[in-house]
Design a protein around this motif. Structure first.
Motif: not given
Length: 225
Positions: A105-110, A113-117
């Protein structure tokens, strides 16, 4: 507001919805009515199928070691529980990450570690287990697609043993015609309908580009036809 299940009407129970920030308990339906029990013999696009947004962004899902996940969660139930409770459409954000395909659940197309599920393979294996255990059910997956690795999606769906359920893109109506009958899709075991947000993947991987086959209203995506 409610205090216990007996305060609620038939088919509802008393619970909070933490994913929406609702901490006060209220009467909630946890299983929708199965549309196939209402009327039979219709094309796939003539039914309404319950779909969850960011289906993978589950409260309590462990973050990577040494990392605090900063991206928000949207769901309280696991993928398996969602499917068992009547969800038939999953919205999954897929990224290249750590030499694999991950749900983020991320941003900027990348993915970070802190957005990975978790690796997408884990979730797709849950879908495979559900389809194997429920031979009369159809599941749709809507991919918000940030994968650039060659054949990345094909590889992860193959690894999850889901290709045997694949509804082929050449059977999808392109000009507003009706979809095949649900009974026909079940009989042919073509019970997994997958869409990508990247138009190029239809030619390169045989994964349907969603806006050739879907339209969107205020309630989100609708199968055209």
């Amino acid at each position: 507001m409610c205090v216990k299940d007996s305060n609620c009407a038939q088919g509802l129970h008393c619970e909070t919805c933490l994913a929406n920030g609702h901490v006060a308990p209220r009467c909630t339906r946890i299983q929708p009515s199965n549309p196939l029990n209402k009327v039979k013999g219709l094309p796939f696009n003539k039914y309404s199928w319950l779909t969850t947004h960011n289906s993978f962004a589950i409260i309590g899902e462990k973050s990577l070691p040494g990392t605090t996940r900063l991206s928000p969660s949207n769901q309280q139930d696991s993928i398996t529980s969602q499917l068992n409770n009547g969800v038939r459409g999953l919205m999954l954000d897929m990224y290249d990450f750590m030499n694999d395909i991950w749900l983020c659940h991320s941003f900027g197309g990348n993915c970070y570690n802190f957005t990975a599920y978790q690796p997408a393979l884990n979730t797709l294996k849950e879908v495979e287990a559900f389809l194997a255990a429920n031979p009369s059910e159809i599941v749709s997956i809507f991919i918000e697609d940030y994968v650039t690795s060659p054949q990345g999606l094909t590889k992860v769906f193959t690894a999850a043993d889901l290709k045997k359920y694949w509804f082929p893109v050449n059977r999808m109506p392109k000009n507003g015609e009706d979809w095949p009958l649900v009974s026909d899709m079940i009989a042919q075991n073509q019970r997994l309908v997958v869409f990508t947000s990247k138009s190029s993947k239809e030619a390169s991987e045989g994964i349907a580009y969603e806006w050739r086959y879907l339209v969107e209203n205020q309630y989100k995506a609708v199968f055209s036809g």
